[in-house]
Design a protein around this motif. Structure first.
Motif, PDB file in Angstrom:
ATOM      1  N   ALA A  38     -24.469  13.633  12.587  1.00  0.00           N
ATOM      2  CA  ALA A  38     -25.046  14.981  12.590  1.00  0.00           C
ATOM      3  C   ALA A  38     -25.761  15.260  11.276  1.00  0.00           C
ATOM      4  CB  ALA A  38     -23.955  16.018  12.838  1.00  0.00           C
ATOM      5  N   ALA A  39     -25.219  14.744  10.163  1.00  0.00           N
ATOM      6  CA  ALA A  39     -25.876  14.915   8.862  1.00  0.00           C
ATOM      7  C   ALA A  39     -27.235  14.228   8.855  1.00  0.00           C
ATOM      8  CB  ALA A  39     -24.996  14.355   7.751  1.00  0.00           C
ATOM      9  N   ASP A  40     -27.333  13.045   9.471  1.00  0.00           N
ATOM     10  CA  ASP A  40     -28.615  12.346   9.576  1.00  0.00           C
ATOM     11  C   ASP A  40     -29.581  13.134  10.463  1.00  0.00           C
ATOM     12  OD1 ASP A  40     -27.967   9.990   8.022  1.00  0.00           O
ATOM     13  OD2 ASP A  40     -26.669   9.406   9.675  1.00  0.00           O
ATOM     14  N   GLY A  41     -29.044  13.708  11.535  1.00  0.00           N
ATOM     15  CA  GLY A  41     -29.876  14.542  12.403  1.00  0.00           C
ATOM     16  C   GLY A  41     -30.440  15.734  11.660  1.00  0.00           C
ATOM     17  N   LEU A  42     -29.621  16.323  10.778  1.00  0.00           N
ATOM     18  CA  LEU A  42     -30.069  17.459   9.967  1.00  0.00           C
ATOM     19  C   LEU A  42     -31.130  17.030   8.949  1.00  0.00           C
ATOM     20  CD1 LEU A  42     -29.965  20.348   8.918  1.00  0.00           C
ATOM     21  CD2 LEU A  42     -27.910  19.735   7.614  1.00  0.00           C
ATOM     22  N   HIS A  43     -30.931  15.910   8.287  1.00  0.00           N
ATOM     23  CA  HIS A  43     -31.915  15.430   7.309  1.00  0.00           C
ATOM     24  C   HIS A  43     -33.260  15.185   7.978  1.00  0.00           C
ATOM     25  CE1 HIS A  43     -28.344  13.801   4.750  1.00  0.00           C
ATOM     26  NE2 HIS A  43     -28.603  15.064   4.489  1.00  0.00           N
ATOM     27  N   ALA A  44     -33.241  14.551   9.163  1.00  0.00           N
ATOM     28  CA  ALA A  44     -34.490  14.301   9.884  1.00  0.00           C
ATOM     29  C   ALA A  44     -35.158  15.610  10.297  1.00  0.00           C
ATOM     30  CB  ALA A  44     -34.213  13.430  11.113  1.00  0.00           C
ATOM     31  N   ALA A  45     -34.354  16.578  10.743  1.00  0.00           N
ATOM     32  CA  ALA A  45     -34.890  17.887  11.139  1.00  0.00           C
ATOM     33  C   ALA A  45     -35.537  18.595   9.957  1.00  0.00           C
ATOM     34  CB  ALA A  45     -33.780  18.744  11.737  1.00  0.00           C
ATOM     35  N   ASP A  46     -34.940  18.460   8.784  1.00  0.00           N
ATOM     36  CA  ASP A  46     -35.484  19.083   7.574  1.00  0.00           C
ATOM     37  C   ASP A  46     -36.856  18.511   7.240  1.00  0.00           C
ATOM     38  OD1 ASP A  46     -35.641  20.598   5.211  1.00  0.00           O
ATOM     39  OD2 ASP A  46     -34.712  19.004   4.041  1.00  0.00           O
ATOM     40  N   ILE A  47     -37.005  17.170   7.317  1.00  0.00           N
ATOM     41  CA  ILE A  47     -38.303  16.540   7.051  1.00  0.00           C
ATOM     42  C   ILE A  47     -39.317  16.954   8.118  1.00  0.00           C
ATOM     43  CG2 ILE A  47     -39.528  14.370   6.741  1.00  0.00           C
ATOM     44  CD1 ILE A  47     -37.499  14.980   4.531  1.00  0.00           C
ATOM     45  N   CYS A  48     -38.883  16.986   9.371  1.00  0.00           N
ATOM     46  CA  CYS A  48     -39.763  17.440  10.467  1.00  0.00           C
ATOM     47  C   CYS A  48     -40.299  18.829  10.176  1.00  0.00           C
ATOM     48  CB  CYS A  48     -38.994  17.467  11.791  1.00  0.00           C
ATOM     49  SG  CYS A  48     -38.848  15.900  12.626  1.00  0.00           S
ATOM     50  N   ASP A  49     -39.412  19.721   9.770  1.00  0.00           N
ATOM     51  CA  ASP A  49     -39.791  21.102   9.504  1.00  0.00           C
ATOM     52  C   ASP A  49     -40.831  21.189   8.379  1.00  0.00           C
ATOM     53  OD1 ASP A  49     -39.119  24.046  10.009  1.00  0.00           O
ATOM     54  OD2 ASP A  49     -38.734  23.897   7.839  1.00  0.00           O
ATOM     55  N   GLN A  50     -40.629  20.405   7.325  1.00  0.00           N
ATOM     56  CA  GLN A  50     -41.587  20.402   6.220  1.00  0.00           C
ATOM     57  C   GLN A  50     -42.948  19.881   6.664  1.00  0.00           C
ATOM     58  OE1 GLN A  50     -40.151  19.041   2.270  1.00  0.00           O
ATOM     59  NE2 GLN A  50     -38.145  18.806   3.245  1.00  0.00           N
ATOM     60  N   ILE A  51     -42.964  18.835   7.499  1.00  0.00           N
ATOM     61  CA  ILE A  51     -44.226  18.283   8.000  1.00  0.00           C
ATOM     62  C   ILE A  51     -44.928  19.276   8.910  1.00  0.00           C
ATOM     63  CG2 ILE A  51     -45.213  16.506   9.511  1.00  0.00           C
ATOM     64  CD1 ILE A  51     -42.989  14.614   8.419  1.00  0.00           C
ATOM     65  N   GLN A  52     -44.183  19.905   9.809  1.00  0.00           N
ATOM     66  CA  GLN A  52     -44.781  20.878  10.725  1.00  0.00           C
ATOM     67  C   GLN A  52     -45.400  22.058   9.963  1.00  0.00           C
ATOM     68  OE1 GLN A  52     -41.156  21.316  12.936  1.00  0.00           O
ATOM     69  NE2 GLN A  52     -41.944  20.217  14.720  1.00  0.00           N
ATOM     70  N   LYS A  53     -44.699  22.553   8.954  1.00  0.00           N
ATOM     71  CA  LYS A  53     -45.238  23.655   8.158  1.00  0.00           C
ATOM     72  C   LYS A  53     -46.504  23.248   7.413  1.00  0.00           C
ATOM     73  CE  LYS A  53     -40.901  26.206   7.562  1.00  0.00           C
ATOM     74  NZ  LYS A  53     -39.773  26.528   6.642  1.00  0.00           N
ATOM     75  N   ALA A  54     -46.524  22.026   6.879  1.00  0.00           N
ATOM     76  CA  ALA A  54     -47.698  21.557   6.154  1.00  0.00           C
ATOM     77  C   ALA A  54     -48.909  21.415   7.084  1.00  0.00           C
ATOM     78  CB  ALA A  54     -47.389  20.216   5.477  1.00  0.00           C
ATOM     79  N   VAL A  55     -48.681  20.906   8.288  1.00  0.00           N
ATOM     80  CA  VAL A  55     -49.775  20.721   9.244  1.00  0.00           C
ATOM     81  C   VAL A  55     -50.337  22.061   9.704  1.00  0.00           C
ATOM     82  CG1 VAL A  55     -50.383  19.884  11.545  1.00  0.00           C
ATOM     83  CG2 VAL A  55     -48.966  18.462  10.040  1.00  0.00           C
ATOM     84  N   ARG A  56     -49.475  23.053   9.911  1.00  0.00           N
ATOM     85  CA  ARG A  56     -49.909  24.333  10.469  1.00  0.00           C
ATOM     86  C   ARG A  56     -50.518  25.273   9.430  1.00  0.00           C
ATOM     87  NH1 ARG A  56     -44.501  24.278  13.989  1.00  0.00           N
ATOM     88  NH2 ARG A  56     -45.346  23.349  15.908  1.00  0.00           N
ATOM     89  N   GLN A  57     -50.335  24.978   8.178  1.00  0.00           N
ATOM     90  CA  GLN A  57     -50.904  25.846   7.120  1.00  0.00           C
ATOM     91  C   GLN A  57     -52.427  25.757   7.098  1.00  0.00           C
ATOM     92  OE1 GLN A  57     -48.970  24.705   3.476  1.00  0.00           O
ATOM     93  NE2 GLN A  57     -47.213  26.037   3.830  1.00  0.00           N
TER      94      GLN A  57
END
Length: 318
Positions: free
Chosen positions: A299-318
Motif C-alpha cells: 500500500a505504501a508503494d501504491g501511495l508513492h506511485a499515486a503521489d508521482i502520478c498526481d504531480q505529473i497530472q498537475k504539471a500537464v494540466r497547468q
C-alpha cells in the motif's frame, strides 16, 4: 516439512482483468478459489458454473469463508471493497492503481496501517521476467545514470475512468521507483483533451542522482513497451512484450599507426525465462499471505506511485 494447506481466496470483479486472475487462480494448486463475485450477477453465475466456484449476490455472505481476496473492480471502487473486506480478512490483493486519487490513496494507506492489513498492489510489470532480469543486471552495474521508459497503446474503449497517467504510465512510475529509488523532483508535459490526459512525458530526478524519463501515450498507433538503461559501463535495452534483454558494452578503443580511433563494441543477449507475469505475481501473493520473505508492491508503494502520478497530472494540466 508438512505441506501447506491451500489458501482460500475470493475473487471480486470479473471484468477482463478479473477473468485473467480467475484463469490463473484456478490453475494454482496452492490456492482454493472459494468464490467469485461481481455486481453483474449473471456473469458471476456463468463464470462460477464454468469454474465450479460458488457466488452470491451478497458479498458479505461470502467473505467469512476466505483467508484472502483479490480485487479487480473499477478503480473508483477499490477503496470501498478494501474497507468491506478488511472486516473479514487481512490479506488483500488490489489491482493497480490502488485508488483513483492521491487523497484516497493516502486514506487507504492509513487504513491499511491502522487495521494491520497486508495489501499487495497489482503492479504486474515488477513480475515480468524481463524486468526481473533487468534489475539483476542493473544491480551489478558500476553506476546507473538514467533509465528511459516508453509505454504506448491505442485508446482502449475498456478504459474510460482514468487517463493515460493512471492507466499506463503508473506501471513505469512504479518501476522507476523500484529500480531507481525515491524521487526528489518531478517535471512533466503532455496533451490533454477535456482534462483527460492522453499523452504525457515526465522526468523524475531521484534522491540517489539517477534520472527516469517516462513517456506514455494512448494516441500512438503502435503498442510499445520498452526500457532502456544508460550506465557508465553498459547500455541495456529491454523489450517487455517479447521479453528480450540486450546489453551493449564498449570493449576497447584502439588507434593504429597514428590513424583514426576505432571503437569495438560487444552486444550480449541475456536469456529471459518465459513465465507469465500474472502467474508469478499471484504465486508471490500466496507466499505473502503465508508470511514468507517475499518482496511485493505494498500500500505504501501504491501511495508513492499515486503521489508521482498526481504531480505529473498537475504539471500537464497547468
Amino acid at each position: 516439512m508438512a505441506q501447506r494447506q491451500p489458501i482460500k481466496i475470493g475473487l471480486i470483479g470479473l471484468g477482463k482483468m478479473g477473468q485473467n486472475h480467475l484463469r490463473v487462480l484456478s490453475l494454482l494448486k496452492s490456492v482454493e478459489l472459494a468464490f467469485v463475485y461481481d455486481l453483474n450477477t449473471k456473469a458471476a453465475e456463468q463464470l462460477g458454473e464454468t469454474y465450479g466456484v460458488q457466488t452470491h449476490a451478497d458479498l458479505e455472505q461470502l467473505l467469512p469463508q476466505v483467508d484472502a481476496v483479490v480485487i479487480c473492480t473499477p478503480t473508483v471502487t477499490h477503496g470501498d471493497y478494501i474497507r468491506i473486506a478488511a472486516g473479514y480478512v487481512k490479506n488483500i490483493f488490489v489491482e493497480k492503481p490502488m485508488a483513483d486519487s492521491l487523497e484516497e490513496a493516502k486514506a487507504l494507506s492509513d487504513f491499511a496501517a491502522e487495521h494491520n492489513l497486508k495489501i499487495q498492489v497489482g503492479f504486474i510489470e515488477r513480475f515480468n521476467p524481463a524486468v526481473q532480469q533487468l534489475k539483476s543486471v542493473l544491480d551489478k552495474s558500476a553506476q546507473v545514470i538514467s533509465i528511459d521508459f516508453t509505454r504506448t497503446n491505442k485508446l482502449s474503449a475498456r478504459i474510460t475512468d482514468v487517463d493515460v497517467v493512471t492507466d499506463l504510465m503508473i506501471h513505469d512510475i512504479d518501476l522507476a521507483l523500484y529500480l531507481n529509488g525515491p524521487v526528489r523532483s518531478v517535471s512533466a508535459h503532455g496533451v490533454a483533451q477535456d482534462q483527460m490526459i492522453d499523452f504525457a512525458s515526465a522526468l523524475l530526478t531521484h534522491q540517489n542522482g539517477r534520472f527516469s524519463r517516462i513517456q506514455a501515450s494512448r494516441i500512438t498507433e503502435k503498442k510499445i513497451r520498452t526500457i532502456q538503461a544508460t550506465c557508465v559501463d553498459m547500455y541495456v535495452d529491454c523489450e517487455l512484450v517479447r521479453k528480450e534483454l540486450l546489453i551493449n558494452r564498449q570493449s576497447e578503443i584502439q588507434q593504429q599507426d597514428g590513424g583514426p580511433y576505432t571503437i569495438s563494441a560487444i552486444e550480449q543477449t541475456i536469456e529471459v525465462r518465459q513465465q507469465e507475469a500474472l502467474l508469478t505475481e499471484l504465486q508471490t501473493f500466496v507466499a505473502f499471505c503465508h508470511a514468507q520473505d517475499v518482496e511485493v508492491p505494498t500500500a505504501a508503494d501504491g501511495l508513492h506511485a499515486a503521489d508521482i502520478c498526481d504531480q505529473i497530472q498537475k504539471a500537464v494540466r497547468q
